[in-house]
Design a protein around this motif. Structure first.
Motif, mmCIF file in Angstrom:
data_model
loop_
_atom_site.group_PDB
_atom_site.id
_atom_site.type_symbol
_atom_site.label_atom_id
_atom_site.label_comp_id
_atom_site.label_asym_id
_atom_site.label_seq_id
_atom_site.Cartn_x
_atom_site.Cartn_y
_atom_site.Cartn_z
ATOM 1 N N ILE A 535 0.958 -1.195 0.000
ATOM 2 C CA ILE A 535 0.029 -0.101 0.202
ATOM 3 C C ILE A 535 0.903 1.319 -0.020
ATOM 4 O O ILE A 535 2.122 1.255 0.380
ATOM 5 N N LYS A 536 0.226 2.334 -0.452
ATOM 6 C CA LYS A 536 0.949 3.579 -0.582
ATOM 7 C C LYS A 536 0.462 4.100 0.791
ATOM 8 O O LYS A 536 -0.549 4.335 1.479
ATOM 9 N N THR A 537 1.623 4.788 1.523
ATOM 10 C CA THR A 537 1.186 5.449 2.816
ATOM 11 C C THR A 537 2.091 6.637 3.057
ATOM 12 O O THR A 537 3.095 6.979 2.096
ATOM 13 N N LEU A 538 1.741 7.391 3.770
ATOM 14 C CA LEU A 538 2.455 8.545 4.248
ATOM 15 C C LEU A 538 2.942 8.432 5.626
ATOM 16 O O LEU A 538 2.318 7.663 6.692
ATOM 17 N N LEU A 539 4.090 8.755 5.808
ATOM 18 C CA LEU A 539 5.292 8.276 6.985
ATOM 19 C C LEU A 539 5.394 9.631 7.844
ATOM 20 O O LEU A 539 5.342 10.772 7.186
ATOM 21 N N VAL A 540 4.905 9.398 9.006
ATOM 22 C CA VAL A 540 4.846 10.379 10.012
ATOM 23 C C VAL A 540 5.686 10.031 11.137
ATOM 24 O O VAL A 540 5.802 8.894 11.646
ATOM 25 N N GLU A 541 6.213 11.064 11.964
ATOM 26 C CA GLU A 541 7.097 10.724 12.973
ATOM 27 C C GLU A 541 6.353 11.129 14.233
ATOM 28 O O GLU A 541 5.589 12.331 14.141
ATOM 29 N N CYS A 542 6.348 10.329 15.333
ATOM 30 C CA CYS A 542 5.693 10.769 16.440
ATOM 31 C C CYS A 542 6.585 10.093 17.649
ATOM 32 O O CYS A 542 6.797 9.070 17.804
ATOM 33 N N GLY A 623 7.265 11.746 4.388
ATOM 34 C CA GLY A 623 7.203 11.589 3.108
ATOM 35 C C GLY A 623 6.123 10.262 2.694
ATOM 36 O O GLY A 623 5.798 9.520 3.570
ATOM 37 N N GLN A 624 5.973 9.997 1.586
ATOM 38 C CA GLN A 624 5.174 9.059 0.943
ATOM 39 C C GLN A 624 6.093 7.776 0.725
ATOM 40 O O GLN A 624 7.073 7.840 0.254
ATOM 41 N N GLN A 625 5.467 6.666 0.985
ATOM 42 C CA GLN A 625 6.267 5.299 0.409
ATOM 43 C C GLN A 625 5.462 4.269 0.441
ATOM 44 O O GLN A 625 4.395 4.352 1.096
ATOM 45 N N GLU A 626 5.672 3.421 -0.650
ATOM 46 C CA GLU A 626 4.991 2.147 -0.579
ATOM 47 C C GLU A 626 5.752 1.195 0.326
ATOM 48 O O GLU A 626 6.832 1.084 0.476
ATOM 49 N N ILE A 627 4.700 0.562 1.095
ATOM 50 C CA ILE A 627 5.232 -0.475 2.063
ATOM 51 C C ILE A 627 4.592 -1.743 1.621
ATOM 52 O O ILE A 627 3.552 -1.875 1.295
ATOM 53 N N VAL A 628 5.395 -2.850 2.135
ATOM 54 C CA VAL A 628 4.632 -4.189 2.288
ATOM 55 C C VAL A 628 4.035 -4.522 3.403
ATOM 56 O O VAL A 628 4.884 -4.499 4.410
ATOM 57 N N ILE A 629 2.947 -5.035 3.573
ATOM 58 C CA ILE A 629 2.296 -5.027 4.885
ATOM 59 C C ILE A 629 2.631 -6.249 5.207
ATOM 60 O O ILE A 629 2.694 -7.371 4.802
ATOM 61 N N LYS A 630 3.150 -6.370 6.844
ATOM 62 C CA LYS A 630 3.174 -7.604 7.480
ATOM 63 C C LYS A 630 2.232 -7.267 8.564
ATOM 64 O O LYS A 630 2.232 -6.335 9.143
ATOM 65 N N SER A 631 1.777 -8.543 8.985
ATOM 66 C CA SER A 631 0.791 -8.622 10.023
ATOM 67 C C SER A 631 1.672 -8.533 11.244
ATOM 68 O O SER A 631 2.583 -9.096 11.290
ATOM 69 N N LEU A 632 1.085 -7.991 12.244
ATOM 70 C CA LEU A 632 1.697 -8.366 13.684
ATOM 71 C C LEU A 632 1.562 -9.684 13.943
ATOM 72 O O LEU A 632 0.732 -10.507 13.714
#
Lengths: 667, 120
Positions: A535-542, A623-632
């Motif tokens: 999925i395409k995501t927006l990465l944020v820092e917290c 920024g935006q990044q495509e990531i490969v989802i891994k389930s917990l």
């Protein structure tokens, strides 16, 4: 035999589905010969497969079905409603029988259905057979040769070839007919060239013929040698080789000369090319692969994508030469292509889900005494296999709803000035990176009054509520614990309401909307991502950790200053373009305490949560990044607010936020 | 003359069945192989006139065995035996050099026909 079990299961289910589909087609048009042929073939193949597996009862039952279908095919029995209903019943029995056989369960007694079939066979109304015996045996050759064939043959004759018109009839009960044809082709091509096949090579390959087919063939050999060649192939009941009289001296028509010489040359200069061409056509277009293996491959590609990102990240800090940079660019490109190619492997047409609807709607409509025409569209639309598996039940529920609540009885429809037959449209299409699935009906639309009454009963609305608007009624329908069915009918009262449908769709990162017009019908639109794997995501820092928010839920991101944040009823809000949006502190939601609001400009991300805009305060946008989802992992179980995790290019782990549940969590 | 046949199948049950049919039709069974490797070994040693070859077998499958046998003897006459639903494999076997194919469960008449046609 166990190694064939899986193939058997998969194919048997396919045949069952095709029997079901064909029978529906037959019911609509009870003299369709092609449909009957299809059904006969399906039953026949099933029988053969079952007996190979040693499933005697299954084989016995399909044999009985095959007998009936054969009578229908030959016209000795007519497909009246009695027969069609008996066939529906036997398909149902077959389905049960098949499941029981596959699961090694005890097999139910199916003698009743068998005797029903036997009765039909003996009492069946005999229809006078129409005589259509005008077969022109001798003129076959001339009839099926067009001008171009003639010219090719003439050209061949000038090069010393003889032309033959070969008609071959396979033995009855020939198994793997297409392979048998292939062996005949191979044998003939050892001594000449096949110019044309009637029916076409594609049809022969797909077994779209009964037992007989013809070939136009050229060879330097004599007729008796050609006959000997055919003689050596098994499972041929009879064949005939006719010489096509060719006169090389006859001139080729001038206007065709050039083109034909070319055509003839390409087909005759190198017999191997032609051989090759016909052979490649025969090689199967599909390979069956275990889904497990496919998933393993896709997982590995996912890992590769992550490694690729890591390598590229590292390369940023190295002063490589041009060659190294080119190699990396190439690696990047190939990996991306591989990623998309492997994603495509997971894609299957939605037909798999849709195909069970016609039968279902037919049965439901009959049960409710309604007349309904189901129109399917976009069955070839592809989406991720896991989505296809999960979207089936929600769609079944929506269609049940349409039949049960949407479409009115024929009398009511006539009173309302509508066609007595209602229509349900189920369609799928691609739109951007999404698949849109729509279920619509031309029924009565949402009964707002009934929704209101029900909501009051359920305590979802105060008793003195005002008139509801349609969107408000829709909202209520999606509320947990709401079900409009007055009594729990067999059809839609199966413990799942619209809220369950919504939950499933949202768990698939999708959204659902409903539109309704009183008296005119309702439309439900489901929007799903094409794939769940990447999925395409927006990465944020917290709080120095990285979080990923699925891009599809993000409306916008903006910077606000402290004075933009207001407090209304002890809740923080921001005003964006005169719109008041509730604001949540991500750190607080995650249980880290409050974000220090010292900066002049604060990063806020506006997301859609159940149709409402909600703002999240974060430390920083990455920024935006495509990531490969891994389930917990299972050890962690279901963590509210977290949809999964992903490994980033630099090796850090980012948690994927589920913005919908995180608010409930934080408030 | 009586043709000499080598039967290849991983199940003893199928080999027994085939032997019965082969012998009934006047052919002689000279060997039985339970996998592809055994088939190649016995082919080289016994030089049978005809071979029946199952596709799915442990150790070495029938298609690989057909390729090896044809490499050794381009005139080998091999009949491939398959189950329903193995169409791509049957085509592969024929491309590898099998002369004919049989589909399980075997119809004895079909087996005899295939043997006679392949024997030529």
């Amino acid at each position: 035999m166990d190694e064939f079990r899986e193939i058997f299961e998969a194919e048997a289910r396919e045949y069952l589905q095709s029997l079901n589909d064909s029978l529906l087609a037959l019911e609509a048009n009870n003299s369709d010969r092609a449909v009957l042929d299809d059904m006969f073939r399906a039953a026949h193949s099933l029988k053969g497969m079952a007996s190979t597996m040693g499933f005697e009862q299954l084989a016995h039952f399909t044999h009985q079905m095959e007998n009936i279908l054969d009578l229908l095919r030959t016209g000795e029995l007519s497909a009246n409603s009695e027969v069609v209903n008996a066939l529906f019943k036997s398909i149902d029995t077959l389905e049960i029988l098949l499941e029981q056989t596959i699961n090694d369960e005890e097999i139910d007694d199916f003698r009743e259905v068998i005797s029903l079939l036997e009765e039909l066979m003996t009492n069946g109304k005999i229809i006078a057979k129409e005589e259509d015996q005008e077969r022109l045996d001798t003129s076959g050759a001339e009839k099926s040769l067009n001008d171009i064939d003639q010219d090719v043959l003439k050209q061949a004759a000038t090069q010393g070839y003889n032309g033959y018109y070969i008609t071959i009839v396979l033995k009855e009960n020939t198994l793997l007919k297409s392979v048998r044809v292939y062996t005949i082709f191979q044998a003939l091509e050892s001594a000449g060239i096949i110019i044309k096949a009637i029916p076409s090579v594609e049809d022969l390959e797909e077994e779209k013929f009964d037992r007989e087919f013809s070939l136009v063939y050229v060879s330097t050999e004599t007729r008796s040698i050609v006959e000997e060649v055919i003689e050596r192939v098994s499972e041929i009941e009879s064949f005939k080789v006719e010489a096509i009289p060719l006169d090389p001296s006859e001139t080729v028509r001038p206007e065709f000369e050039e083109a034909e010489q070319e055509a003839a040359a390409t087909s005759l200069r190198s017999p191997n090319d032609v051989l090759q061409a016909s052979r490649t056509q025969f090689v199967d277009k599909f390979v069956r692969v275990e889904t497990e293996r496919l998933d393993a491959l896709i997982n590995l590609v996912g890992e590769l994508v992550i490694s690729r990102t890591q390598v590229l990240e590292m390369a940023k800090y190295l002063d490589g030469n041009e060659q190294q940079r080119n190699a990396l660019t190439q690696l990047d490109k190939v990996t991306t292509d591989l990623q998309y190619a492997s994603m495509k492997l997971r894609m299957v047409p939605i037909r798999q889900v849709f195909s069970r609807f016609p039968r279902m709607v037919r049965d439901l409509a009959q049960e409710c005494g309604k007349k309904i025409n189901l129109v399917l569209s976009g069955e070839d639309t592809e989406l991720d296999r896991s989505l296809v598996n999960q979207i089936g039940d929600p769609l079944v529920h929506l269609i049940r709803n349409s039949v049960d609540h949407g479409i009115e009885t024929p009398e009511a429809r006539i009173r309302a000035g509508k066609d007595e037959q209602g229509t349900i449209n189920v369609g799928a299409r691609h739109e951007g990176g999404y698949v849109i699935i729509e279920v619509s009906d031309d029924g009565n639309g949402i009964d707002v009054e009934r929704v209101k009454k029900r909501a009051i009963e359920k305590g979802l609305l105060p008793a003195d509520s005002q008139e509801l608007s349609i969107p408000e009624a829709v909202e209520l329908l999606f509320t947990p614990g709401f079900s409009t069915a007055e009594k729990v009918s067999d059809i839609s009262g199966r413990g799942v309401g619209m809220d369950a449908v919504k939950t499933v769709v949202e768990s698939l990162s999708g959204s659902i909307e409903m539109f309704s017009e009183p008296g005119k019908g309702s439309t439900i639109q489901i929007r799903l991502p094409l794939t769940l794997a990447i999925i395409k995501t927006l990465l944020v820092e917290c709080q120095e950790d990285v979080y990923a928010i699925p891009i599809q839920s993000i409306r916008e991101n903006l910077h606000v200053s402290l004075e933009d944040i207001k407090t209304v009823q002890r809740k923080q809000v921001i005003v964006v373009r005169e719109e008041i949006i509730p604001l949540f502190d991500l750190a607080e939601c995650l249980g880290f305490g409050q974000t220090e609001m010292k900066n002049d400009l604060l990063s806020v991300i506006i997301v859609d949560v159940r149709g409402e805009k909600v703002g999240f305060l974060v430390d920083q946008l990455i920024g935006q990044q495509e990531i490969v989802i891994k389930s917990l992992s299972e050890i962690l179980g279901d963590v509210p607010g977290i949809a999964g995790a992903a490994v980033l290019g630099d090796g850090r782990v980012a948690l994927i936020l589920d913005t919908g549940t995180i608010i409930k969590q934080g408030v | 003359m009586s043709y000499r046949v080598l039967i290849t199948d991983d199940t003893a049950f199928m080999r027994m069945n085939l032997r019965k049919v082969v012998e009934k039709s006047g052919f002689e069974v000279v060997g039985e192989a339970a996998d592809g490797e055994e088939a190649i070994e016995q082919y080289k040693r016994l030089r049978p006139d005809l071979v029946t070859m199952d596709i799915t077998m442990p150790k070495m499958d029938g298609i690989t065995a057909i390729k090896e046998i044809v490499k050794f003897d381009p005139d080998a006459r091999i009949i491939v035996c398959s189950a329903m639903g193995q169409k791509p494999m049957v085509i592969e076997a024929i491309n590898a050099g099998a002369k004919d194919f049989l589909v399980k469960p075997f119809d004895p008449d079909r087996v005899i026909e295939a043997l006679k046609k392949a024997a030529g």
